[in-house]
Design an enzyme around this catalytic site. Structure first.
Site, short mmCIF file in Angstrom:
data_model
loop_
_atom_site.label_atom_id
_atom_site.label_comp_id
_atom_site.label_asym_id
_atom_site.label_seq_id
_atom_site.Cartn_x
_atom_site.Cartn_y
_atom_site.Cartn_z
N HIS A 57 -36.08 -54.95 13.45
CA HIS A 57 -34.99 -54.29 14.03
C HIS A 57 -34.74 -53.15 13.82
CE1 HIS A 57 -32.95 -55.95 9.22
NE2 HIS A 57 -33.37 -54.71 9.66
N ASP A 79 -25.32 -48.35 10.52
CA ASP A 79 -24.50 -49.93 10.51
C ASP A 79 -23.72 -50.37 9.15
OD1 ASP A 79 -27.20 -50.04 8.66
OD2 ASP A 79 -27.41 -51.62 9.52
N ASN A 115 -38.78 -57.91 10.47
CA ASN A 115 -39.16 -58.42 11.75
C ASN A 115 -39.10 -57.40 13.02
OD1 ASN A 115 -36.42 -57.52 12.10
ND2 ASN A 115 -36.14 -59.79 11.74
N GLU A 136 -31.51 -57.53 15.61
CA GLU A 136 -32.46 -58.67 15.78
C GLU A 136 -32.98 -58.37 16.80
OE1 GLU A 136 -32.78 -58.48 12.76
OE2 GLU A 136 -31.00 -59.67 11.77
C1 GLP Z 1 -31.47 -53.45 6.18
C2 GLP Z 1 -30.50 -51.81 7.14
C3 GLP Z 1 -31.79 -51.17 8.43
C4 GLP Z 1 -33.43 -50.87 7.60
C5 GLP Z 1 -34.14 -52.11 7.16
C6 GLP Z 1 -35.15 -51.94 6.32
O1 GLP Z 1 -30.81 -54.49 6.72
N1 GLP Z 1 -30.01 -52.57 8.70
O2 GLP Z 1 -31.19 -50.16 8.87
O3 GLP Z 1 -34.40 -49.70 8.42
O4 GLP Z 1 -33.28 -53.37 6.94
O5 GLP Z 1 -34.97 -51.93 4.94
P1 GLP Z 1 -35.29 -51.48 3.93
O6 GLP Z 1 -35.63 -49.81 4.36
O7 GLP Z 1 -34.63 -51.95 2.93
O8 GLP Z 1 -36.87 -52.18 3.66
#
Ligand code: GLP
Length: 253
Positions: free
Chosen positions: A150, A79, A148, A155
């Site tokens: 995702h 993404d 959450n 989402e």
């Molecule tokens: C982000 C990314 C995800 C990631 C998640 C967790 O926004 N889009 O691919 O797995 O949120 O992020 P973090 O590892 O900083 O907790």
């Protein structure tokens, strides 16, 4: 020698609980390194987020020691924020360049990230899907889990058949990623591989560490499989492993 991880299963999903976050990150890096050692071209699906920082650090270290090479790899990130310049400090393209691509031998042009500067998001998403299909699909998909539940930027409520597309971000996700942006400048939208795209990967390796993830992991593993908790869909994949540290696993063991 570290203790072997505690292994359990939730439906088809293999769950490995490591004593520490470093143990979980090393196990994920080792799984990626083993795939890269195959004597054939390999397509990796890559993720960003704080969770993956230790994984990439370990892969860069292994590469520096001559243990692992990316020369036969092609990578596709999950993404990217849209619209956002690749030089912005919150950009996932920049994250990948700084944490991995600049330090390993991935051939130039073979590290793909959705283009946050694309004028037409729909055209960019279609281009990304066809590039991925032309590469033969993902052999190993690395994933983190959002607070959450995702996956990528899918989402809660995203369809399990969804493809790469432009999505609105929830307040909780924008809040979680606020540190990378000026106040009030967190993007409201992003380009993300769909849940259908992600679940087509031949193998999935997911990682969640820290007590901030304990609640989303509990929901992902204990609720009936539902699009309301995208990470719960991992329980339907034929070859998925979720690596946790003890803190992230605290509510499910
Ligand atoms: C982000 C990314 C995800 C990631 C998640 C967790 O926004 N889009 O691919 O797995 O949120 O992020 P973090 O590892 O900083 O907790």
């Amino acid at each position: 020698m570290a203790h072997p991880p505690h292994e359990t299963r939730f439906d088809r999903l293999r769950v490995l609980v490591h004593a520490t976050s470093v143990g979980a990150e090393s196990a994920v890096a080792a799984a990626i390194a083993a795939t890269l050692r195959d004597e054939r071209p390999v397509v990796l699906g890559l993720a960003t987020g704080r969770t993956q920082v230790g994984v990439y650090r370990e892969l860069v270290g292994r590469h520096a020691r001559g243990e692992v090479s990316f020369r036969r790899a092609t990578t596709f990130n999950l993404d990217e924020y849209w619209p956002l310049a690749p030089t912005h400090r919150g950009s996932f393209r920049r994250f990948m360049e700084e944490r991995l691509f600049a330090h390993v031998d991935l051939p130039s042009g073979r590290g793909h990230v959705p283009d946050g500067e694309a004028e037409d998001a729909a055209v960019e998403c279609a281009r990304y899907e066809s590039l991925l299909a032309a590469a033969g699909g993902v052999d190993l998909q690395l994933l983190g889990v959002g607070r959450n539940g995702h996956l990528g930027f899918n989402e809660p409520g995203s369809a399990r058949t969804s493809r790469t597309r432009l999505v609105p971000l929830t307040a909780s996700t924008r809040d979680a990623n606020r540190a990378d942006f000026a106040p009030d400048a967190v993007p409201e939208r992003a380009l993300t591989m769909g849940l259908g795209t992600i679940l087509e990967a031949r193998r999935i390796v997911a990682l969640a560490v820290g007590d901030g993830k304990a609640e989303s992991i509990e929901r992902a593993l204990r609720t009936p499989v539902t699009e309301e908790v995208p990470a719960s869909l991992l329980r339907t994949h034929p070859d998925a492993t979720l690596h946790l540290d003890a803190a992230a696993a605290a509510r499910v063991l």
